[in-house]
Motif scaffolding. Structure first.
Motif, PDB file in Angstrom:
ATOM      1  N   ASP A 250      10.091  25.105  95.712  1.00 51.31           N
ATOM      2  CA  ASP A 250       9.581  23.717  96.489  1.00 51.31           C
ATOM      3  C   ASP A 250      10.475  22.608  95.672  1.00 51.31           C
ATOM      4  OD1 ASP A 250       7.639  24.500  98.260  1.00 51.31           O
ATOM      5  OD2 ASP A 250       6.093  24.436  96.813  1.00 51.31           O
ATOM      6  N   GLU A 251      11.163  22.779  94.637  1.00 50.29           N
ATOM      7  CA  GLU A 251      12.156  21.782  94.034  1.00 50.29           C
ATOM      8  C   GLU A 251      13.454  21.932  95.138  1.00 50.29           C
ATOM      9  OE1 GLU A 251      11.824  21.465  89.462  1.00 50.29           O
ATOM     10  OE2 GLU A 251      12.114  23.796  89.971  1.00 50.29           O
ATOM     11  N   LEU A 252      13.594  22.892  95.793  1.00 50.04           N
ATOM     12  CA  LEU A 252      14.884  22.725  96.711  1.00 50.04           C
ATOM     13  C   LEU A 252      15.164  21.608  97.547  1.00 50.04           C
ATOM     14  CD1 LEU A 252      15.237  26.267  98.531  1.00 50.04           C
ATOM     15  CD2 LEU A 252      16.673  25.372  96.410  1.00 50.04           C
ATOM     16  N   PRO A 253      16.252  20.829  97.238  1.00 57.40           N
ATOM     17  CA  PRO A 253      16.327  19.315  98.082  1.00 57.40           C
ATOM     18  C   PRO A 253      16.493  19.547  99.419  1.00 57.40           C
ATOM     19  CG  PRO A 253      18.501  19.964  97.028  1.00 57.40           C
ATOM     20  CD  PRO A 253      17.442  21.054  96.344  1.00 57.40           C
ATOM     21  N   GLY A 254      15.850  18.755 100.197  1.00 63.42           N
ATOM     22  CA  GLY A 254      16.024  18.862 101.645  1.00 63.42           C
ATOM     23  C   GLY A 254      15.162  20.183 102.216  1.00 63.42           C
ATOM     24  N   SER A 255      15.465  20.602 103.100  1.00 65.57           N
ATOM     25  CA  SER A 255      14.763  21.746 103.960  1.00 65.57           C
ATOM     26  C   SER A 255      15.432  23.020 103.937  1.00 65.57           C
ATOM     27  CB  SER A 255      14.442  21.366 105.298  1.00 65.57           C
ATOM     28  OG  SER A 255      13.304  20.245 105.475  1.00 65.57           O
ATOM     29  N   ALA A 256      14.907  24.184 103.574  1.00 65.95           N
ATOM     30  CA  ALA A 256      15.588  25.350 103.608  1.00 65.95           C
ATOM     31  C   ALA A 256      14.607  26.469 104.111  1.00 65.95           C
ATOM     32  CB  ALA A 256      16.447  25.647 102.150  1.00 65.95           C
ATOM     33  N   HIS A 257      15.210  27.864 104.576  1.00 60.35           N
ATOM     34  CA  HIS A 257      14.344  28.919 104.709  1.00 60.35           C
ATOM     35  C   HIS A 257      15.216  30.054 104.421  1.00 60.35           C
ATOM     36  CE1 HIS A 257      15.531  29.547 109.467  1.00 60.35           C
ATOM     37  NE2 HIS A 257      16.805  29.391 108.557  1.00 60.35           N
TER      38      HIS A 257
END
Length: 298
Positions: A250-257
């Motif tokens: 959840d620390e990833l910047p922006g959106s990722a999957h």
């Protein structure tokens, strides 16, 4: 928040180039740092322009050999700059270097006008005799230390970007080769620091590593919702060689999957969060490049 319906590929995993760029340019405090540098960069360039500053020449006067000779004043004029309610005066002067070549230059000081022909001591760069100043005076209308002080403001942003870049490198390494685990909040406490009127919280997480050993790690943030909102536990990746080195997804910047192949990629608008870094690098990088070119060709 990350869902449970995926399986990570074995390391080393692929990470999309866009997600890597997001990690490197948006991690840590960079969302604040890029606009900060963009604004204070213009303030710094304004001071450089108003003061007639030449960083490269100033630096060369500090570290390279100087020659001295005698010169004479050829003219004086008040500038539009005032320091401590005293007008800065531009002193034009002429001199001849050790090779017998005549030169003219200008120095600045808060002093009274001098009559044309007044003798002065001149120092110049041995490697560039055309770069000179009257001894005791300066190259620009503003003192060099004023610009150095102003440089501290964008310098804060540069430091935050460096720290964020380092954090992004660590996150990229864990996305590629880390092991997955579920972390639970062990306890959290408020620190004495506040950001945007929110207290910075110190959150301690616990998780079990691949060897069944209990591990802990700590995060400090004023935005705790994103990293404490999963009732079933916060997903993280950790270094199996050093389990305390961990990164919450959840620390990833922006959106990722995670793709069906078990790799990581960014989703959404490719420019999300990258417009300000790109604009800052293009604008201020362009200005700096132009100044360097002018110095080299001047």
């Amino acid at each position: 928040m990350w869902t449970d319906d995926y399986q990570l590929a074995d390391p080393p995993r692929e990470i999309s180039p866009l997600l890597q760029l997001q990690l490197l340019l948006r991690s840590g405090g960079q969302s604040f740092a890029w606009p900060w540098i963009f604004f204070w960069g213009f303030v710094l360039w304004l001071f450089v322009a108003l003061g007639g500053m030449d960083f490269a020449t100033e630096a060369r006067f500090l570290v390279t050999p100087l020659e001295r000779t005698q010169g004479k004043i050829t003219g004086c004029a008040d500038t539009s700059t005032e320091i401590n309610d005293r007008t800065v005066v531009a002193f034009e002067f002429s001199y001849t270097d050790t090779q017998g070549t005549p030169h003219t230059a200008t120095s600045y000081a808060q002093e009274s006008h001098s009559a044309t022909g007044t003798p002065v001591s001149v120092e110049y760069l041995a490697s560039a005799p055309e770069k000179a100043r009257i001894v005791g005076m300066r190259l620009g209308s503003l003192p060099f230390f004023v610009v150095l002080i102003m440089s501290a403001f964008p310098g804060v942003g540069v430091l935050l970007i460096a720290l964020g870049f380092r954090k992004g490198l660590k996150a990229r390494a864990l996305l590629k080769g880390g092991r997955m685990a579920l972390a639970s909040v062990l306890h959290q406490e408020s620190t004495s620091t506040r950001i945007n009127d929110k207290p910075v919280m110190k959150i301690t997480y616990s998780f079990t590593d691949h060897q069944g050993q209990a591990q802990r790690f700590v995060r400090k943030t004023h935005e705790i919702e994103a990293i404490t909102d999963d009732a079933g536990g916060e997903r993280l990746l950790y270094d199996p060689q050093n389990p305390s080195d961990a990164f919450l997804l959840d620390e990833l910047p922006g959106s990722a999957h995670v793709t069906p192949e078990g790799t990581f990629e960014a989703v959404g608008n490719p420019l999300d969060g990258l417009k300000m870094p790109a604009l800052t690098l293009l604008v201020h990088g362009g200005i700096l490049t132009a100044l360097v070119v002018l110095e080299l060709t001047g």
